[in-house]
Motif scaffolding. Structure first.
Motif, PDB file in Angstrom:
ATOM      1  N   MET A 197       0.836  -1.203   0.000  1.00  0.00           N
ATOM      2  CA  MET A 197       0.000   0.000   0.000  1.00  0.00           C
ATOM      3  C   MET A 197       0.873   1.257   0.000  1.00  0.00           C
ATOM      4  SD  MET A 197      -2.729   1.299   2.852  1.00  0.00           S
ATOM      5  CE  MET A 197      -1.445   1.753   4.005  1.00  0.00           C
ATOM      6  N   VAL A 198       1.945   1.253   0.768  1.00  0.00           N
ATOM      7  CA  VAL A 198       2.823   2.420   0.840  1.00  0.00           C
ATOM      8  C   VAL A 198       3.550   2.634  -0.487  1.00  0.00           C
ATOM      9  CG1 VAL A 198       4.907   3.333   1.951  1.00  0.00           C
ATOM     10  CG2 VAL A 198       3.093   2.318   3.333  1.00  0.00           C
ATOM     11  N   ILE A 199       4.060   1.563  -1.079  1.00  0.00           N
ATOM     12  CA  ILE A 199       4.786   1.686  -2.345  1.00  0.00           C
ATOM     13  C   ILE A 199       3.821   2.014  -3.480  1.00  0.00           C
ATOM     14  CG2 ILE A 199       6.152   0.428  -4.057  1.00  0.00           C
ATOM     15  CD1 ILE A 199       7.435  -1.071  -1.688  1.00  0.00           C
ATOM     16  N   GLY A 200       2.696   1.316  -3.515  1.00  0.00           N
ATOM     17  CA  GLY A 200       1.668   1.584  -4.527  1.00  0.00           C
ATOM     18  C   GLY A 200       2.076   1.195  -5.925  1.00  0.00           C
ATOM     19  N   GLY A 201       1.352   1.721  -6.896  1.00  0.00           N
ATOM     20  CA  GLY A 201       1.665   1.519  -8.306  1.00  0.00           C
ATOM     21  C   GLY A 201       1.594   0.069  -8.743  1.00  0.00           C
ATOM     22  N   ASN A 202       2.434  -0.246  -9.714  1.00  0.00           N
ATOM     23  CA  ASN A 202       2.450  -1.596 -10.262  1.00  0.00           C
ATOM     24  C   ASN A 202       2.909  -2.625  -9.237  1.00  0.00           C
ATOM     25  OD1 ASN A 202       1.569  -0.764 -12.790  1.00  0.00           O
ATOM     26  ND2 ASN A 202       3.641  -0.243 -13.404  1.00  0.00           N
ATOM     27  N   PHE A 203       3.738  -2.203  -8.277  1.00  0.00           N
ATOM     28  CA  PHE A 203       4.167  -3.127  -7.237  1.00  0.00           C
ATOM     29  C   PHE A 203       2.972  -3.604  -6.424  1.00  0.00           C
ATOM     30  CE2 PHE A 203       5.428  -4.006  -2.861  1.00  0.00           C
ATOM     31  CZ  PHE A 203       6.337  -5.033  -3.066  1.00  0.00           C
ATOM     32  N   ALA A 204       2.105  -2.683  -6.019  1.00  0.00           N
ATOM     33  CA  ALA A 204       0.928  -3.054  -5.231  1.00  0.00           C
ATOM     34  C   ALA A 204       0.000  -3.942  -6.051  1.00  0.00           C
ATOM     35  CB  ALA A 204       0.192  -1.807  -4.759  1.00  0.00           C
ATOM     36  N   SER A 205      -0.161  -3.629  -7.318  1.00  0.00           N
ATOM     37  CA  SER A 205      -1.016  -4.436  -8.175  1.00  0.00           C
ATOM     38  C   SER A 205      -0.484  -5.857  -8.316  1.00  0.00           C
ATOM     39  CB  SER A 205      -1.121  -3.781  -9.554  1.00  0.00           C
ATOM     40  OG  SER A 205      -1.816  -4.612 -10.446  1.00  0.00           O
TER      41      SER A 205
END
Length: 179
Positions: A87-95
């Protein structure tokens, strides 16, 4: 004597999702999904740990309506924290994290379904835990895949544009001819 040339190996940082576009509107969905699932797993794990149950105890200890033991509680806390990192990193990493953990939750549900009432049920799963695992797995996959897959993605979607780079060029060329 053979002459050898030494080549200096260059190190390149490999990222699995560099080719994927980042879209801030979709980023919110990925972050919310990771945060909600992480919060629930963290709460479940902490409540399970506060009951001072045995690490591999297979008794009837429950937290939030689900059977638990120390091992499952610790695992839930770890996965919940991992989702918070996503959640903190977000973007494609979270996906990608949401999709990966979603698949792992579904596989865990099938595995633990086969282990119910057996000697190897060291996480103390009951049928409600299996159903919970399936539901969380599907939700994480939906949150992770939202806006990335589908047959009817809008043409302004960054994932559609990444899959059809020539369509943007054709649209630009068609616009030049109309003027």
């Amino acid at each position: 004597m053979a002459s050898h040339t030494t080549h200096r190996a260059e190190r390149h940082r490999m990222r699995l999702d560099d080719h994927l576009p980042v879209d801030h509107r979709l980023n919110t969905v990925y972050r919310i999904g990771a945060g909600l699932m992480g919060l629930f797993l963290l709460a479940f794990g902490i409540l399970g740990l506060t009951d001072n149950i045995g690490f591999f105890d297979t008794g009837g200890n429950t937290a939030m309506g689900l059977n638990t033991n120390g091992a499952l509680s610790v695992l839930s806390v770890c996965v919940g924290l991992l989702l918070f990192v996503g959640m903190v990193i977000g973007g494609n990493f979270a996906s990608t994290l949401n999709m990966t953990l979603g698949i792992l939750f579904i596989l865990s549900g099938f595995l633990n379904l086969s282990l119910l009432d057996g000697d190897y049920n060291f996480l103390a799963f009951k049928i409600q835990n299996v159903l919970f695992s399936f539901v969380v797995g599907v939700l994480l996959m939906v949150f992770g895949m939202y806006g990335r897959v589908g047959s009817a993605l809008p043409h302004d979607n960054p994932y559609w544009r990444a899959r059809h780079p020539d369509a943007e060029q054709r649209a630009g060329a068609a616009g030049d001819q109309v003027r």
